[in-house]
Scaffold this active site. Structure first.
Site, PDB file in Angstrom:
ATOM      1  N   ASP A  17       0.834  -1.209   0.000  1.00 28.18           N
ATOM      2  CA  ASP A  17       0.000   0.000   0.000  1.00 28.18           C
ATOM      3  C   ASP A  17       0.865   1.253   0.000  1.00 28.18           C
ATOM      4  O   ASP A  17       1.957   1.263   0.573  1.00 28.18           O
ATOM      5  CB  ASP A  17      -0.919  -0.020   1.237  1.00 28.18           C
ATOM      6  CG  ASP A  17      -2.062   0.978   1.104  1.00 28.18           C
ATOM      7  OD1 ASP A  17      -2.409   1.352  -0.027  1.00 28.18           O
ATOM      8  OD2 ASP A  17      -2.601   1.392   2.148  1.00 28.18           O
ATOM      9  N   ASN A  65     -11.053  -2.619  -4.951  1.00 28.73           N
ATOM     10  CA  ASN A  65     -10.341  -1.681  -5.827  1.00 28.73           C
ATOM     11  C   ASN A  65     -11.068  -1.459  -7.162  1.00 28.73           C
ATOM     12  O   ASN A  65     -10.788  -0.491  -7.874  1.00 28.73           O
ATOM     13  CB  ASN A  65      -8.895  -2.145  -6.084  1.00 28.73           C
ATOM     14  CG  ASN A  65      -7.982  -2.039  -4.871  1.00 28.73           C
ATOM     15  OD1 ASN A  65      -7.024  -2.795  -4.729  1.00 28.73           O
ATOM     16  ND2 ASN A  65      -8.258  -1.089  -3.967  1.00 28.73           N
TER      17      ASN A  65
HETATM   18  C1  IPE Z   1      -5.280  -2.712  -0.030  1.00 30.72           C
HETATM   19  O1  IPE Z   1      -4.989  -1.374  -0.248  1.00 30.72           O
HETATM   20  C2  IPE Z   1      -5.340  -3.448  -1.332  1.00 30.72           C
HETATM   21  C3  IPE Z   1      -4.067  -3.645  -2.029  1.00 30.72           C
HETATM   22  C4  IPE Z   1      -2.898  -3.281  -1.611  1.00 30.72           C
HETATM   23  C5  IPE Z   1      -4.168  -4.329  -3.296  1.00 30.72           C
HETATM   24  P1  IPE Z   1      -6.150  -0.270  -0.345  1.00 30.72           P
HETATM   25  O2  IPE Z   1      -5.482   1.022  -0.590  1.00 30.72           O
HETATM   26  O3  IPE Z   1      -7.156  -0.699  -1.352  1.00 30.72           O
HETATM   27  O4  IPE Z   1      -6.812  -0.353   1.096  1.00 30.72           O
HETATM   28  P2  IPE Z   1      -7.695   0.689   1.886  1.00 30.72           P
HETATM   29  O5  IPE Z   1      -8.727   1.223   0.910  1.00 30.72           O
HETATM   30  O6  IPE Z   1      -6.792   1.785   2.357  1.00 30.72           O
HETATM   31  O7  IPE Z   1      -8.268  -0.078   3.020  1.00 30.72           O
HETATM   32  C1  IPE Z   2      -1.581   0.229  -3.425  1.00 27.31           C
HETATM   33  O1  IPE Z   2      -1.375   1.587  -3.454  1.00 27.31           O
HETATM   34  C2  IPE Z   2      -1.845  -0.328  -4.806  1.00 27.31           C
HETATM   35  C3  IPE Z   2      -3.224  -0.796  -5.004  1.00 27.31           C
HETATM   36  C4  IPE Z   2      -4.161  -0.800  -4.093  1.00 27.31           C
HETATM   37  C5  IPE Z   2      -3.557  -1.267  -6.322  1.00 27.31           C
HETATM   38  P1  IPE Z   2      -2.583   2.610  -3.416  1.00 27.31           P
HETATM   39  O2  IPE Z   2      -3.012   2.890  -4.822  1.00 27.31           O
HETATM   40  O3  IPE Z   2      -3.669   2.143  -2.522  1.00 27.31           O
HETATM   41  O4  IPE Z   2      -1.883   3.887  -2.812  1.00 27.31           O
HETATM   42  P2  IPE Z   2      -2.464   4.897  -1.729  1.00 27.31           P
HETATM   43  O5  IPE Z   2      -2.939   4.082  -0.565  1.00 27.31           O
HETATM   44  O6  IPE Z   2      -3.566   5.644  -2.402  1.00 27.31           O
HETATM   45  O7  IPE Z   2      -1.310   5.761  -1.386  1.00 27.31           O
HETATM   46 MG    MG Z   3      -4.096   2.405  -0.556  1.00 30.10          MG
END
Ligand code: IPE
Ligand code: IPE
Ligand code: MG
Length: 249
Positions: A17, A65
């Site tokens: 993340d 997502n």
């Molecule tokens: C968790 O990250 C999912 C992945 C890393 C694929 P998110 O960014 O989707 O999680 P939340 O929304 O902060 O809980």
């Molecule tokens: C994790 O990074 C990747 C996926 C969930 C696909 P994020 O896209 O959630 O990055 P932040 O949390 O917005 O920084």
């Molecule tokens: Mg995230």
């Protein structure tokens, strides 16, 4: 494995993340963060294989997502396909087996075919299993397992009374693999976000503020060191029968 100390988790699961925030901090668009995130994936895969980790499970895209803006979703899918095309030969040469878990029906047919081809090409590899969770959700996983069991009951192949934890577990996406010993979540949040809900029951949890594109070998060292300091009790009391973090049931 009893008596032998081994400070290495057999199975590491990672919630990668922080890509978006990494980009925002540099006034870059979110795709730039996802691009650097792929590089961090390469680093951790190589590192884990070198260290002798048996299974590495990476959360690449969650069931939730799909609710991101359409542009970001299609960019992530394109990025995923490119990364697969670029890396599969190298993974194969490195004797790494690639598996995918998640609701594949949600993915486009082209991507599904490439995933199936990569899994088939690397199926005989032994050095490390790399599981990529894409379109994956822990609730989806348990629900599809329940549906498989129901189907077998209706077909008369399984008695309702015969359903136990092992039976349900056998229908889950990670069946046949040891449960994760260590979960790493980067990016500062301290939550599971619908990752491996069943399999994480007794996993050691490690949260760090580092954003995923910055996660490197030293960060992995810190997570493994944390794991080595845990006493895993599995509900029992401390004593000779209790395993250290480096021993496995
Ligand atoms: C968790 O990250 C999912 C992945 C890393 C694929 P998110 O960014 O989707 O999680 P939340 O929304 O902060 O809980
Ligand atoms: C994790 O990074 C990747 C996926 C969930 C696909 P994020 O896209 O959630 O990055 P932040 O949390 O917005 O920084
Ligand atoms: Mg995230």
């Amino acid at each position: 494995m009893t008596g032998r100390t081994r400070a290495l988790p057999r199975h590491i699961a990672v919630i990668m993340d922080g890509n978006g925030r990494w980009a925002a901090a540099r006034a870059l668009p979110r795709p730039a963060g996802h691009h650097m995130g792929v590089r961090a994936v390469k680093r951790i895969v190589e590192n884990c294989a070198r260290r002798g980790v048996e299974v590495l499970t990476l959360f690449a895209f969650s069931s939730e997502n799909w609710q991101r803006p359409r542009d970001e979703v299609s960019m992530l899918m394109r990025r995923f396909l490119e990364a697969l095309d670029q890396e599969v030969e190298q993974l194969h040469r490195n004797d790494i087996r690639l598996c995918f878990v998640g609701d594949a029906q949600q993915l486009n047919a082209g991507l599904r075919e490439r995933m199936a081809a990569a899994a088939a090409l690397t199926a005989g590899n032994r050095r490390m299993i790399l599981v990529v969770a894409i379109a994956y959700g822990g609730r989806w996983d348990i629900t599809q397992a329940a549906r498989s069991l129901a189907r077998r009951c209706v077909a008369g192949e399984l008695a309702i009374e015969a359903i136990d934890e092992d039976c349900l577990e056998a229908q889950l996406a990670l069946h046949g693999l040891p449960d994760p010993d260590l979960l790493i979540r980067t990016g500062g949040e301290r939550r599971i976000s619908n990752f491996l809900l069943w399999n994480l029951a007794y996993t050691e949890l490690y949260f760090c503020d580092t954003l995923w594109p910055d996660f490197d070998e030293q960060e992995l060292d810190a997570a493994i060191e944390y794991f080595g300091g845990r006493q895993r009790r599995f509900g029992r009391v401390p004593g000779p029968s209790v395993r250290r973090a480096d021993e496995h049931p």
